[in-house]
Design a protein around this motif. Sequence first.
Motif, PDB file in Angstrom:
ATOM      1  N   LEU A  71       0.945  -1.288   0.025  1.00 44.14           N
ATOM      2  CA  LEU A  71       0.042   0.122   0.041  1.00 44.14           C
ATOM      3  C   LEU A  71       0.737   1.247  -0.116  1.00 44.14           C
ATOM      4  O   LEU A  71       0.671   2.128  -0.677  1.00 44.14           O
ATOM      5  CB  LEU A  71      -0.887   0.091   1.098  1.00 44.14           C
ATOM      6  N   PHE A  72       1.784   1.464   0.898  1.00 40.09           N
ATOM      7  CA  PHE A  72       2.668   2.520   0.868  1.00 40.09           C
ATOM      8  C   PHE A  72       3.965   1.800   1.137  1.00 40.09           C
ATOM      9  O   PHE A  72       4.355   1.003   2.049  1.00 40.09           O
ATOM     10  CB  PHE A  72       2.611   3.260   1.968  1.00 40.09           C
ATOM     11  N   GLU A  78       9.520  12.130  -2.063  1.00 36.55           N
ATOM     12  CA  GLU A  78       7.957  12.143  -2.658  1.00 36.55           C
ATOM     13  C   GLU A  78       7.182  11.067  -1.922  1.00 36.55           C
ATOM     14  O   GLU A  78       5.977  11.580  -1.824  1.00 36.55           O
ATOM     15  CB  GLU A  78       8.323  11.931  -4.145  1.00 36.55           C
ATOM     16  N   SER A  79       7.673  10.168  -1.451  1.00 39.29           N
ATOM     17  CA  SER A  79       6.833   9.126  -0.714  1.00 39.29           C
ATOM     18  C   SER A  79       6.232   9.667   0.562  1.00 39.29           C
ATOM     19  O   SER A  79       5.094   9.073   0.949  1.00 39.29           O
ATOM     20  CB  SER A  79       7.330   7.788  -0.783  1.00 39.29           C
ATOM     21  N   LEU A  80       6.949  10.671   0.982  1.00 39.53           N
ATOM     22  CA  LEU A  80       6.584  10.985   2.424  1.00 39.53           C
ATOM     23  C   LEU A  80       5.229  11.977   2.342  1.00 39.53           C
ATOM     24  O   LEU A  80       4.355  12.075   3.395  1.00 39.53           O
ATOM     25  CB  LEU A  80       7.623  11.818   3.113  1.00 39.53           C
ATOM     26  N   GLU A  81       5.199  12.296   1.044  1.00 35.85           N
ATOM     27  CA  GLU A  81       4.216  13.262   0.908  1.00 35.85           C
ATOM     28  C   GLU A  81       2.544  12.714   0.819  1.00 35.85           C
ATOM     29  O   GLU A  81       1.728  13.465   0.913  1.00 35.85           O
ATOM     30  CB  GLU A  81       4.076  13.993  -0.630  1.00 35.85           C
ATOM     31  N   SER A  82       2.396  11.456   0.997  1.00 34.39           N
ATOM     32  CA  SER A  82       1.398  10.582   1.065  1.00 34.39           C
ATOM     33  C   SER A  82       0.704  10.735   2.556  1.00 34.39           C
ATOM     34  O   SER A  82      -0.421  10.138   2.735  1.00 34.39           O
ATOM     35  CB  SER A  82       1.463   9.248   0.321  1.00 34.39           C
ATOM     36  N   ASN A 105      17.288   6.085   4.298  1.00 32.27           N
ATOM     37  CA  ASN A 105      15.937   6.419   3.423  1.00 32.27           C
ATOM     38  C   ASN A 105      14.868   5.648   3.325  1.00 32.27           C
ATOM     39  O   ASN A 105      14.319   5.006   2.498  1.00 32.27           O
ATOM     40  CB  ASN A 105      16.863   6.208   1.693  1.00 32.27           C
ATOM     41  N   LYS A 106      14.441   5.621   4.747  1.00 25.83           N
ATOM     42  CA  LYS A 106      12.955   5.122   4.945  1.00 25.83           C
ATOM     43  C   LYS A 106      12.398   6.263   5.998  1.00 25.83           C
ATOM     44  O   LYS A 106      12.838   7.219   6.194  1.00 25.83           O
ATOM     45  CB  LYS A 106      13.354   3.944   5.833  1.00 25.83           C
ATOM     46  N   GLY A 107      11.087   6.162   5.788  1.00 25.52           N
ATOM     47  CA  GLY A 107      10.231   6.742   6.658  1.00 25.52           C
ATOM     48  C   GLY A 107      10.429   6.777   8.192  1.00 25.52           C
ATOM     49  O   GLY A 107      10.762   5.841   8.850  1.00 25.52           O
ATOM     50  N   LEU A 108      10.650   8.107   8.548  1.00 26.30           N
ATOM     51  CA  LEU A 108      10.785   8.224  10.387  1.00 26.30           C
ATOM     52  C   LEU A 108       9.731   9.058  10.780  1.00 26.30           C
ATOM     53  O   LEU A 108       9.723  10.167  10.658  1.00 26.30           O
ATOM     54  CB  LEU A 108      12.339   8.658  10.431  1.00 26.30           C
ATOM     55  N   LYS A 132      -0.899   9.663   9.793  1.00 27.77           N
ATOM     56  CA  LYS A 132      -1.951   9.270   8.958  1.00 27.77           C
ATOM     57  C   LYS A 132      -1.622   9.641   7.362  1.00 27.77           C
ATOM     58  O   LYS A 132      -1.223  10.517   7.010  1.00 27.77           O
ATOM     59  CB  LYS A 132      -3.376  10.065   9.499  1.00 27.77           C
ATOM     60  N   THR A 133      -2.147   8.398   6.741  1.00 30.56           N
ATOM     61  CA  THR A 133      -2.113   8.667   5.216  1.00 30.56           C
ATOM     62  C   THR A 133      -3.102   9.717   4.727  1.00 30.56           C
ATOM     63  O   THR A 133      -4.388   9.578   5.230  1.00 30.56           O
ATOM     64  CB  THR A 133      -2.401   7.311   4.612  1.00 30.56           C
ATOM     65  N   LYS A 134      -3.001  10.483   3.690  1.00 30.90           N
ATOM     66  CA  LYS A 134      -3.968  11.449   3.255  1.00 30.90           C
ATOM     67  C   LYS A 134      -4.878  10.982   2.683  1.00 30.90           C
ATOM     68  O   LYS A 134      -4.902   9.882   1.838  1.00 30.90           O
ATOM     69  CB  LYS A 134      -3.113  12.304   2.222  1.00 30.90           C
ATOM     70  N   GLN A 135      -6.315  11.787   2.487  1.00 29.28           N
ATOM     71  CA  GLN A 135      -7.421  11.119   1.884  1.00 29.28           C
ATOM     72  C   GLN A 135      -7.191  11.585   0.343  1.00 29.28           C
ATOM     73  O   GLN A 135      -7.066  12.839   0.282  1.00 29.28           O
ATOM     74  CB  GLN A 135      -8.567  11.524   2.347  1.00 29.28           C
ATOM     75  N   MET A 136      -7.140  10.813  -0.554  1.00 32.80           N
ATOM     76  CA  MET A 136      -6.733  11.250  -2.013  1.00 32.80           C
ATOM     77  C   MET A 136      -8.151  11.074  -2.676  1.00 32.80           C
ATOM     78  O   MET A 136      -9.163  10.240  -2.111  1.00 32.80           O
ATOM     79  CB  MET A 136      -5.785  10.228  -2.680  1.00 32.80           C
ATOM     80  N   TYR A 137      -8.163  11.774  -3.708  1.00 29.00           N
ATOM     81  CA  TYR A 137      -9.540  12.140  -4.574  1.00 29.00           C
ATOM     82  C   TYR A 137      -9.264  11.904  -5.884  1.00 29.00           C
ATOM     83  O   TYR A 137      -8.099  12.040  -6.433  1.00 29.00           O
ATOM     84  CB  TYR A 137      -9.901  13.521  -4.366  1.00 29.00           C
ATOM     85  N   ARG A 138     -10.384  11.247  -6.699  1.00 36.00           N
ATOM     86  CA  ARG A 138     -10.539  11.194  -7.877  1.00 36.00           C
ATOM     87  C   ARG A 138     -11.151  12.470  -8.592  1.00 36.00           C
ATOM     88  O   ARG A 138     -11.122  13.304  -7.987  1.00 36.00           O
ATOM     89  CB  ARG A 138     -11.228   9.925  -8.561  1.00 36.00           C
ATOM     90  N   SER A 139     -11.567  12.313  -9.788  1.00 35.00           N
ATOM     91  CA  SER A 139     -12.307  13.280 -10.538  1.00 35.00           C
ATOM     92  C   SER A 139     -13.828  13.503  -9.872  1.00 35.00           C
ATOM     93  O   SER A 139     -14.121  12.763  -9.418  1.00 35.00           O
ATOM     94  CB  SER A 139     -12.331  13.097 -12.306  1.00 35.00           C
TER      95      SER A 139
END
Length: 275
Positions: A71-72, A78-82, A105-108, A132-139
């Motif tokens: 999943l993550f 760039e991967s931390l922006e999620s 080079n891992k998330g801390l 917390k992972t961000k809530q992403m949106y589609r169109s």
Amino acid sequence: MFAARAVWSPRTRTHLLRHLLNVGIKSSVVPSCHMSFIGDLGYNIGLLAKEMIEKVKSPDLAILTNRSKTLFEFKELESLESCLVATDQDIGGKSTAQFTLSKNNKGLFHGTLCTEVPRDGETEYSGYCTLKTKQMYRSFNRKIQHDLSPFNMFKMRVRGDGRSYMINLLTESYFSNNKDDMWNYFLFTKGGPYWQDVTIPFSKFFLSHRGRIQDRQAFADLERVNAIAITMADGINGDFALEIDHISVDFDPTHKEEFAYELYERNPRPKQKKR
């Protein structure tokens, strides 16, 4: 003959969707009087066309062949922006937390927990930090949700500090009074330099509402998972650090447990005696 010619080939559909994508992007350049409505409409049409292209080019068939899904994965900035970080500073607390890239080079996920209660006369408890992972949106503002129903195991690869964390699953609810429901389970980390592979069956996650465990339990709706969170709230003042490699799910055919907790019937009817 005419009906046969009207059937579009995959290549034709791809070119058409690309054209729609370009139209959607270009249509965002409009006079200022219509910028708010037509600009948003063009942006959403562009997103929708892009989604259709991705669906045609690479349909999601991996679940038919793979028993696991990542999943993550945190390997670069760039991967931390999620993800986003929240602390008790929202209610006047003094805890601090950050989510940065480690030396490996891992998330801390690290910070300082402070359980001092704000002197506002209302707050009774304090001391939490959440990743917390961000809530992403589609169109057209449609939520992107994770369908985890084909899997029965939650997995993480972490390197902790010996402290206890809480893993939270946030799902979409049908009713507004259930919007604060979440499913939780504990993450007990080991101190030291070694990585730890954590595996938790979804059947172990229990229901809570605004931080309170519910007497009436229910299984999580894994078809509509909006976000995954990790909370530090063990009540111990001081620094904490949790290094995260990835978050994934897996299917274990040997796991037969459906739900680990008792399910109570609400307002049960008394059993009638047989005559």
